[in-house]
Structure formats: C-alpha cells, structure tokens
Write a protein that holds these residues in place. Structure first.
Motif, PDB file in Angstrom:
ATOM      1  N   LEU A 106      -9.642 -45.235 115.709  1.00 55.81           N
ATOM      2  CA  LEU A 106     -10.110 -45.541 114.356  1.00 55.81           C
ATOM      3  C   LEU A 106      -9.035 -46.275 113.559  1.00 55.81           C
ATOM      4  O   LEU A 106      -7.846 -45.951 113.684  1.00 55.81           O
ATOM      5  CB  LEU A 106     -10.453 -44.195 113.703  1.00 55.81           C
ATOM      6  CG  LEU A 106     -11.060 -44.169 112.319  1.00 55.81           C
ATOM      7  CD1 LEU A 106     -12.360 -44.957 112.249  1.00 55.81           C
ATOM      8  CD2 LEU A 106     -11.303 -42.706 111.916  1.00 55.81           C
ATOM      9  N   TYR A 107      -9.476 -47.225 112.763  1.00 56.06           N
ATOM     10  CA  TYR A 107      -8.540 -47.939 111.889  1.00 56.06           C
ATOM     11  C   TYR A 107      -9.301 -48.447 110.677  1.00 56.06           C
ATOM     12  O   TYR A 107     -10.525 -48.386 110.619  1.00 56.06           O
ATOM     13  CB  TYR A 107      -7.824 -49.067 112.645  1.00 56.06           C
ATOM     14  CG  TYR A 107      -8.715 -50.193 113.109  1.00 56.06           C
ATOM     15  CD1 TYR A 107      -9.649 -50.011 114.130  1.00 56.06           C
ATOM     16  CD2 TYR A 107      -8.646 -51.442 112.512  1.00 56.06           C
ATOM     17  CE1 TYR A 107     -10.477 -51.035 114.538  1.00 56.06           C
ATOM     18  CE2 TYR A 107      -9.464 -52.485 112.922  1.00 56.06           C
ATOM     19  CZ  TYR A 107     -10.374 -52.265 113.934  1.00 56.06           C
ATOM     20  OH  TYR A 107     -11.195 -53.285 114.321  1.00 56.06           O
ATOM     21  N   SER A 108      -8.560 -48.945 109.721  1.00 55.11           N
ATOM     22  CA  SER A 108      -9.159 -49.370 108.469  1.00 55.11           C
ATOM     23  C   SER A 108      -9.656 -50.815 108.602  1.00 55.11           C
ATOM     24  O   SER A 108      -9.041 -51.627 109.297  1.00 55.11           O
ATOM     25  CB  SER A 108      -8.086 -49.237 107.389  1.00 55.11           C
ATOM     26  OG  SER A 108      -8.655 -49.311 106.132  1.00 55.11           O
ATOM     27  N   SER A 132     -12.147 -49.939 100.311  1.00 57.50           N
ATOM     28  CA  SER A 132     -12.611 -50.302  98.975  1.00 57.50           C
ATOM     29  C   SER A 132     -11.499 -51.080  98.295  1.00 57.50           C
ATOM     30  O   SER A 132     -10.333 -50.679  98.353  1.00 57.50           O
ATOM     31  CB  SER A 132     -12.996 -49.070  98.151  1.00 57.50           C
ATOM     32  OG  SER A 132     -12.224 -47.970  98.510  1.00 57.50           O
ATOM     33  N   ASN A 133     -11.864 -52.201  97.690  1.00 60.26           N
ATOM     34  CA  ASN A 133     -10.863 -53.047  97.014  1.00 60.26           C
ATOM     35  C   ASN A 133      -9.729 -53.474  97.916  1.00 60.26           C
ATOM     36  O   ASN A 133      -8.562 -53.463  97.507  1.00 60.26           O
ATOM     37  CB  ASN A 133     -10.254 -52.296  95.835  1.00 60.26           C
ATOM     38  CG  ASN A 133     -11.078 -52.465  94.615  1.00 60.26           C
ATOM     39  OD1 ASN A 133     -11.804 -53.456  94.512  1.00 60.26           O
ATOM     40  ND2 ASN A 133     -10.984 -51.506  93.717  1.00 60.26           N
ATOM     41  N   LEU A 134     -10.037 -53.794  99.152  1.00 60.35           N
ATOM     42  CA  LEU A 134      -9.016 -54.231 100.122  1.00 60.35           C
ATOM     43  C   LEU A 134      -7.922 -53.174 100.304  1.00 60.35           C
ATOM     44  O   LEU A 134      -6.763 -53.500 100.568  1.00 60.35           O
ATOM     45  CB  LEU A 134      -8.399 -55.570  99.713  1.00 60.35           C
ATOM     46  CG  LEU A 134      -9.359 -56.754  99.605  1.00 60.35           C
ATOM     47  CD1 LEU A 134      -8.620 -58.018  99.170  1.00 60.35           C
ATOM     48  CD2 LEU A 134     -10.060 -57.005 100.945  1.00 60.35           C
ATOM     49  N   THR A 135      -8.283 -51.909 100.140  1.00 60.99           N
ATOM     50  CA  THR A 135      -7.316 -50.823 100.280  1.00 60.99           C
ATOM     51  C   THR A 135      -7.891 -49.776 101.223  1.00 60.99           C
ATOM     52  O   THR A 135      -9.093 -49.494 101.180  1.00 60.99           O
ATOM     53  CB  THR A 135      -7.047 -50.177  98.894  1.00 60.99           C
ATOM     54  OG1 THR A 135      -6.628 -51.207  98.004  1.00 60.99           O
ATOM     55  CG2 THR A 135      -5.978 -49.108  98.969  1.00 60.99           C
ATOM     56  N   LEU A 141     -12.219 -43.161 106.140  1.00 56.16           N
ATOM     57  CA  LEU A 141     -11.605 -42.890 107.455  1.00 56.16           C
ATOM     58  C   LEU A 141     -12.020 -41.509 107.945  1.00 56.16           C
ATOM     59  O   LEU A 141     -12.441 -41.340 109.094  1.00 56.16           O
ATOM     60  CB  LEU A 141     -10.077 -42.948 107.352  1.00 56.16           C
ATOM     61  CG  LEU A 141      -9.414 -44.322 107.456  1.00 56.16           C
ATOM     62  CD1 LEU A 141      -7.928 -44.218 107.171  1.00 56.16           C
ATOM     63  CD2 LEU A 141      -9.620 -44.951 108.835  1.00 56.16           C
ATOM     64  N   LEU A 142     -11.906 -40.524 107.060  1.00 62.04           N
ATOM     65  CA  LEU A 142     -12.238 -39.150 107.482  1.00 62.04           C
ATOM     66  C   LEU A 142     -13.710 -39.045 107.869  1.00 62.04           C
ATOM     67  O   LEU A 142     -14.051 -38.363 108.842  1.00 62.04           O
ATOM     68  CB  LEU A 142     -11.892 -38.155 106.365  1.00 62.04           C
ATOM     69  CG  LEU A 142     -10.389 -37.966 106.122  1.00 62.04           C
ATOM     70  CD1 LEU A 142     -10.133 -37.080 104.899  1.00 62.04           C
ATOM     71  CD2 LEU A 142      -9.708 -37.361 107.357  1.00 62.04           C
ATOM     72  N   ALA A 143     -14.561 -39.781 107.141  1.00 59.68           N
ATOM     73  CA  ALA A 143     -16.001 -39.719 107.441  1.00 59.68           C
ATOM     74  C   ALA A 143     -16.297 -40.355 108.799  1.00 59.68           C
ATOM     75  O   ALA A 143     -17.302 -40.031 109.443  1.00 59.68           O
ATOM     76  CB  ALA A 143     -16.793 -40.423 106.342  1.00 59.68           C
ATOM     77  N   ILE A 165      -1.071 -47.063 100.792  1.00 55.58           N
ATOM     78  CA  ILE A 165      -1.728 -45.764 100.599  1.00 55.58           C
ATOM     79  C   ILE A 165      -0.727 -44.868  99.868  1.00 55.58           C
ATOM     80  O   ILE A 165       0.354 -44.591 100.399  1.00 55.58           O
ATOM     81  CB  ILE A 165      -2.078 -45.105 101.959  1.00 55.58           C
ATOM     82  CG1 ILE A 165      -2.829 -46.089 102.860  1.00 55.58           C
ATOM     83  CG2 ILE A 165      -2.859 -43.822 101.756  1.00 55.58           C
ATOM     84  CD1 ILE A 165      -3.017 -45.589 104.294  1.00 55.58           C
ATOM     85  N   PRO A 166      -1.048 -44.410  98.658  1.00 58.83           N
ATOM     86  CA  PRO A 166      -0.112 -43.543  97.943  1.00 58.83           C
ATOM     87  C   PRO A 166       0.144 -42.244  98.728  1.00 58.83           C
ATOM     88  O   PRO A 166      -0.715 -41.788  99.491  1.00 58.83           O
ATOM     89  CB  PRO A 166      -0.833 -43.247  96.625  1.00 58.83           C
ATOM     90  CG  PRO A 166      -1.885 -44.300  96.489  1.00 58.83           C
ATOM     91  CD  PRO A 166      -2.267 -44.696  97.887  1.00 58.83           C
ATOM     92  N   SER A 167       1.332 -41.663  98.523  1.00 56.37           N
ATOM     93  CA  SER A 167       1.747 -40.481  99.296  1.00 56.37           C
ATOM     94  C   SER A 167       0.688 -39.376  99.294  1.00 56.37           C
ATOM     95  O   SER A 167       0.409 -38.774 100.336  1.00 56.37           O
ATOM     96  CB  SER A 167       3.031 -39.897  98.712  1.00 56.37           C
ATOM     97  OG  SER A 167       3.975 -40.906  98.567  1.00 56.37           O
TER      98      SER A 167
END
Ligand code: PMP
Length: 359
Positions: A106-108, A132-135, A141-143, A165-167
């Motif tokens: 899996l990847y974004s 969403s929003n190129l982020t 991902l989890l879904a 991806i924020p911490s």
C-alpha cells in the motif's frame, strides 16, 4: 520452450528518469532529479579521492565505519542501521523480505514510483490510497488496509508533491496499522524540512517493531552518483536485511565519502539555507505568474498548469530553452511539472523562461 519470468514482473513499469540531452544546448540546467545543486561538501570530495588507494580491495561488507558515522550524527545505534546502494536498494530489500505473490503493498496516491514498481517485481499487488489536497491521507491509508496488506510505504516529505505528514498524523498511522504490516517511512528529504510538527520517524522505529525509516545520501549530501542510502530498523528487521543484502552491496568510495559527508554539518546547513532561499523565490515568482504551486517542504516544487496540454507545453518550453524539469504523468499528476531547486543562476533562468511562456 521459451523462458518464463515470474508472474507480475512484466507488469512493472520501467523507471525512466529522462534524458539530459537537449538538442543545441551544451550545458542544460538539470532540475529534474532533486539533487543538491551545490554538490557534495569538500570533505566528502577529498575522502572520495582518498578511496582510490583501496580500489583493488573488496569493501568492508558491513559498512562498519559508515554506520558508526551515521549513528554518531543522528544519535542512533549503528547496529540498527543497514546501508544499501541508494535507498532504492533498501526499498527493494524490504519489499523482497515482506511481500510476495498474492500480497498487497500500500502507498499513497502520488507516492514515489519505486513503491509500486518493487511490489510488481515480487509479484505483489500495489494498492493506492487516495490523497486529499496532494497530501497523504492517513484515514484513507488505514481504510485501504486488508488482510493481504504486508507493507505500507509513505514518503515523508513526499516526492513529488512536497507535502509532509505531521508527527501526530504519522503516529496515528502507526497506531492504526495491524502489527503484522510493515510501515516504511521514507525520509529521503527530511533534512530539508523545518516544521515544528515534523519528525523523521526515529521515535516510532524505537517504539514499534513494525516500523523502519529510510534515508539517502543522494539529496542533501550531494552524493547521488555514489548510490548510497540507509535504513534504521528494529533489530529483528535489521537481521533480515543483513541476510538479504549482497555481501558487498556498498562500494568503498561510497562508504568513505558517505562517512565524511555525514560528519560535515556545515555543508548541510549551507544546503538548507540555499534551498530555503531559492525554493521560496521560485514559488513566489511562479505564483506571480499565475502558476499554482502547492506548498513544498522539499528541495523541489510542482508547478500546476491546470491541464496536461499546458503542462506539457510548459515542460517543452523549459526544455527547449535549456532547463530540464520533470513531467509528472507517471505520478498521476499530468497537469504539473516538477522542478528541483537549482543554483541561483538556474533558478533565475527557469523563472525568466517561464515569464516568456504563453500558457
Ligand atoms: N525515496 C524518495 C521519496 C525519492 O524521491 C528517491 C529519489 N528520487 C528515493 C527514495 C531514492 O533515492 P536513492 O536511491 O538515490 O537513495
């Protein structure tokens, strides 16, 4: 009987970096591969020349000195570091270890192309989660995780979108994943990021048995030609990596120059300042021209032209004027062109050429 390759391998797309040759231009500005335009620091260059005396010897297979230097710089246990021929080789090893026919990787949506390519090479199925929003979207991902998912790759920051991806979100991703799914945090561009809510993922590797973080010498350290990358992983995974890698997978020049580069903090600082200044200059100038630029924390940006035809023409306009950028169709971003932050003269040239572009 003809030779039959293993299933899946013929579906793996070729990774085509693009030609550096431009008809009629002797020295084009190469802004297509997110390299450090300042090159390596002097310490790394000197060390590289020093390696000439040892060319007849096999390298030290375990890259002991290099791992010690990496450990020292980042405060990590060298026994949990494995080096490879670029982080590409690390991605390949991790995929070989954990995925095979029938598995899902899996990847974004707009993630680094080598993730699906490696999945297909081992006969696994690459699965994209929408962004969403190129982020990267942690919930998406989890879904998308199923009982076939073996690996989740996230690039943080992401190439080519430049988002991060924020911490807290990264932690939420780890915590939401089943223990038997490996999370690979690809932090190839992490040195460039100066955001309070970002970290490279080391803490998560220390805390969870199914998380690794990969890094490279190809970007801020300016050593792309040497092919050198590394991964910080829990001991069990490090042990598997050592079983998987070639016995001498990192050459002598790469080990010696890499160790010198990683100890050279001033070159990193200089490269970060250069990048901050010219990324922001290029972003502002493009925006003033009406070109859409999603915020980037890397050493590159993607310039949005609204549709594929305009993006292709902008790419060709740059190219025919001596600036090599990168088309983004392979990433599902055909409306965009990716441009690396180059030297001052290259950035200025690129902006000046774009001023002449008739959209
Ligand atoms: N990860 C990401 C996100 C990248 O953009 C790249 C290079 N383009 C790599 C990994 C591979 O880098 P290398 O093999 O040169 O270390």
């Amino acid at each position: 009987m003809p030779l039959v390759p293993r299933p899946g391998i013929e579906k793996a797309p070729l990774y085509i970096p693009g030609s550096h040759h431009v008809e009629g231009v002797a020295e084009p500005a190469i802004l297509s591969a997110n390299e450090n335009p300042l090159g390596p620091g002097q310490a790394a260059i000197d060390a590289y020349h020093g390696a000439a005396d040892a060319l007849f010897r096999y390298p030290e297979g375990g890259a002991v000195d290099l791992r010690a230097a990496i450990g020292k710089r980042f405060g990590l246990n060298p026994d949990q570091i494995t080096c490879g021929a670029g982080s590409d080789e690390i991605i390949t090893m991790l995929t070989r270890i954990f995925a095979g026919p029938g598995d899902e990787v899996l990847y974004s949506e707009h993630g680094f192309l080598m993730y699906p390519i490696n999945a297909l090479q081992v006969g696994a199925t690459p699965v994209k989660a929408p962004e969403s929003n190129l982020t990267t979207d942690v919930d998406a991902l989890l879904a998308a995780v199923t009982d076939k998912t073996k690996i989740v790759f996230v690039a943080n920051p992401n190439n080519p979108t430049g988002s991060y991806i924020p911490s807290a979100e990264l932690k939420r991703l780890v915590e939401g994943l089943p223990d038997n799914v490996l999370l690979v945090i690809d932090a190839a561009y992490s040195e460039y990021v100066c955001k309070n809510d970002y970290n490279d993922g080391v803490e998560l590797v220390d805390k969870y048995q199914n998380v690794v973080m990969t890094r490279t010498f190809s970007k801020i350290f300016g050593l792309a030609a040497l092919r050198l990358g590394w991964v910080y992983a829990p001991p069990k995974i490090t042990e598997l990596l050592n079983r998987t890698r070639g016995p001498f997978n990192v050459g002598v020049p790469a080990q010696i120059a890499g160790a010198a580069a990683i100890a050279d903090l001033s070159h990193t600082d200089k490269s970060i300042s250069h990048n901050d200044k010219w990324l922001s200059f290029m972003t502002t100038e493009f925006e003033n021209l009406g070109i859409q630029v999603p915020p980037s924390v890397g050493n590159f940006l993607i310039a949005g032209f609204g549709d594929k035809d305009t993006a292709d023409r902008a790419y060709n306009h740059l190219r025919s004027n001596g600036v090599i950028a990168r088309q983004m169709g392979g990433y599902g971003l055909a409306d965009y062109v990716r441009i690396t932050v180059g030297l001052e003269k290259e950035v200025r040239l690129c902006v000046d050429i774009m001023k002449e572009f008739k959209g």
